[in-house]
Scaffold this motif. Structure first.
Motif, mmCIF file in Angstrom:
data_model
loop_
_atom_site.group_PDB
_atom_site.id
_atom_site.type_symbol
_atom_site.label_atom_id
_atom_site.label_comp_id
_atom_site.label_asym_id
_atom_site.label_seq_id
_atom_site.Cartn_x
_atom_site.Cartn_y
_atom_site.Cartn_z
ATOM 1 N N UNK A 60 0.822 -1.065 0.077
ATOM 2 C CA UNK A 60 0.119 -0.056 -0.127
ATOM 3 C C UNK A 60 0.643 1.252 -0.015
ATOM 4 N N UNK A 61 0.490 2.515 -0.610
ATOM 5 C CA UNK A 61 1.172 3.484 -0.494
ATOM 6 C C UNK A 61 0.900 4.114 0.744
ATOM 7 N N UNK A 62 1.705 5.088 1.173
ATOM 8 C CA UNK A 62 1.725 5.725 2.579
ATOM 9 C C UNK A 62 0.337 6.504 2.570
ATOM 10 N N UNK A 63 -0.324 6.975 1.452
ATOM 11 C CA UNK A 63 -1.530 7.617 1.498
ATOM 12 C C UNK A 63 -2.456 6.483 1.687
ATOM 13 N N UNK A 64 -2.507 5.631 1.232
ATOM 14 C CA UNK A 64 -3.546 4.391 1.441
ATOM 15 C C UNK A 64 -3.627 4.316 3.120
ATOM 16 N N UNK A 65 -2.283 3.787 3.420
ATOM 17 C CA UNK A 65 -2.017 3.267 4.844
ATOM 18 C C UNK A 65 -2.437 4.257 5.745
ATOM 19 N N UNK A 66 -2.184 5.354 5.305
ATOM 20 C CA UNK A 66 -2.309 6.639 6.196
ATOM 21 C C UNK A 66 -4.267 6.675 6.563
ATOM 22 N N UNK A 67 -4.714 6.756 5.423
ATOM 23 C CA UNK A 67 -5.970 6.754 5.271
ATOM 24 C C UNK A 67 -6.711 6.004 6.373
ATOM 25 N N UNK A 68 -6.459 4.611 5.877
ATOM 26 C CA UNK A 68 -6.850 3.582 6.962
ATOM 27 C C UNK A 68 -6.383 3.390 8.349
ATOM 28 N N UNK A 69 -5.321 3.925 8.701
ATOM 29 C CA UNK A 69 -4.732 4.045 10.160
ATOM 30 C C UNK A 69 -5.616 5.240 10.699
ATOM 31 N N UNK A 70 -5.962 6.241 9.804
ATOM 32 C CA UNK A 70 -6.405 7.310 10.614
ATOM 33 C C UNK A 70 -8.101 7.054 10.622
ATOM 34 N N UNK A 85 -9.640 -1.681 4.056
ATOM 35 C CA UNK A 85 -8.512 -2.395 4.314
ATOM 36 C C UNK A 85 -8.549 -3.764 3.234
ATOM 37 N N UNK A 86 -9.914 -4.600 3.387
ATOM 38 C CA UNK A 86 -10.302 -5.613 2.460
ATOM 39 C C UNK A 86 -10.179 -5.197 1.033
ATOM 40 N N UNK A 87 -10.781 -4.068 1.079
ATOM 41 C CA UNK A 87 -10.882 -3.927 -0.341
ATOM 42 C C UNK A 87 -9.541 -3.544 -1.126
ATOM 43 N N UNK A 88 -8.639 -2.688 -0.300
ATOM 44 C CA UNK A 88 -7.385 -2.355 -0.704
ATOM 45 C C UNK A 88 -6.486 -3.682 -0.825
ATOM 46 N N UNK A 89 -6.723 -4.758 -0.122
ATOM 47 C CA UNK A 89 -5.954 -6.097 -0.211
ATOM 48 C C UNK A 89 -6.287 -6.688 -1.427
ATOM 49 N N UNK A 90 -7.543 -6.741 -1.702
ATOM 50 C CA UNK A 90 -8.112 -7.075 -3.095
ATOM 51 C C UNK A 90 -7.516 -6.560 -4.281
ATOM 52 N N UNK A 91 -7.392 -5.457 -4.136
ATOM 53 C CA UNK A 91 -7.053 -4.549 -5.282
ATOM 54 C C UNK A 91 -5.543 -4.616 -5.702
ATOM 55 N N UNK A 92 -4.946 -4.758 -4.365
ATOM 56 C CA UNK A 92 -3.348 -5.019 -4.447
ATOM 57 C C UNK A 92 -3.075 -6.508 -5.010
ATOM 58 N N UNK A 93 -3.868 -7.571 -4.552
ATOM 59 C CA UNK A 93 -3.842 -8.815 -5.202
ATOM 60 C C UNK A 93 -4.169 -8.906 -6.532
ATOM 61 N N UNK A 94 -5.072 -8.132 -7.059
ATOM 62 C CA UNK A 94 -5.556 -8.415 -8.426
ATOM 63 C C UNK A 94 -4.309 -7.735 -9.407
ATOM 64 N N UNK A 95 -3.733 -6.631 -8.664
ATOM 65 C CA UNK A 95 -2.573 -6.049 -9.530
ATOM 66 C C UNK A 95 -1.484 -7.002 -9.602
ATOM 67 N N UNK A 96 -1.116 -7.500 -8.321
ATOM 68 C CA UNK A 96 0.021 -8.462 -8.352
ATOM 69 C C UNK A 96 -0.234 -9.722 -9.255
ATOM 70 N N UNK A 97 -1.361 -10.273 -9.408
ATOM 71 C CA UNK A 97 -1.780 -11.279 -10.094
ATOM 72 C C UNK A 97 -1.676 -11.009 -11.748
ATOM 73 N N UNK A 98 -1.784 -9.736 -12.028
ATOM 74 C CA UNK A 98 -1.892 -9.259 -13.454
ATOM 75 C C UNK A 98 -0.359 -9.186 -13.642
ATOM 76 N N UNK A 99 0.468 -8.632 -12.703
ATOM 77 C CA UNK A 99 1.807 -8.527 -12.847
ATOM 78 C C UNK A 99 2.306 -9.927 -13.083
ATOM 79 N N UNK A 100 1.913 -10.762 -12.275
ATOM 80 C CA UNK A 100 2.394 -12.206 -12.525
ATOM 81 C C UNK A 100 2.098 -12.629 -13.777
ATOM 82 N N UNK A 101 0.784 -12.566 -14.328
ATOM 83 C CA UNK A 101 0.764 -12.897 -15.642
ATOM 84 C C UNK A 101 1.549 -12.178 -16.762
#
Length: 129
Positions: A60-70, A85-101
């Motif tokens: 997560x970017x610092x901005x994303x983490x900050x928003x969630x922490x705050x 947080x769940x939505x960000x995790x799913x978004x990051x997972x989708x990005x990583x799976x695309x990068x893996x592909x």
């Protein structure tokens, strides 16, 4: 009495630089109290730091983490925070799976290009000196 931490204690515990902690303080993520020039961090600051660093490990970017922490509210179940947080995790997972592909396709292309180069070299008549 609430446990307090020095900047050096937190830096050592979380294996970050003191500059990193001061940067998070500048961004409003950590709020140490000061006695003269000495920073004193609370248990809440320590927890926020742990969550920020976890977000960084999750990609997560610092901005994303900050928003969630705050979003944290000790008086609630933090449903909004957890759903975000769940939505960000799913978004990051989708990005990583695309990068893996993408990487798998690139590796196939590299293998194919290498094979064609090797075939071209083996088909070439030997040069005589």
């Amino acid at each position: 009495m609430t446990k307090r931490f020095t900047i050096r204690q937190l830096a050592d515990e979380f294996d970050v630089t003191t500059r990193t902690l001061r940067f998070y303080e500048e961004r409003g993520l950590l709020n140490p109290t000061r006695v003269n020039t000495t920073r004193s961090y609370s248990s809440a600051d320590r927890t926020r730091l742990r969550l920020i660093l976890r977000g960084r490990r999750l990609g997560l970017s610092l901005e994303e983490s900050s928003a969630i922490v705050l979003m944290y509210d000790p008086t609630s179940a933090n449903t909004d925070q957890l759903n975000t947080l769940i939505a960000k995790i799913r978004e990051k997972r989708a990005q990583l799976l695309q990068q893996q592909n993408d990487l798998e396709l690139m590796l196939l292309d590299l293998n194919d290009a290498e094979e064609r180069c090797l075939d071209a070299l083996s088909a070439e008549p030997a040069h005589q000196a």
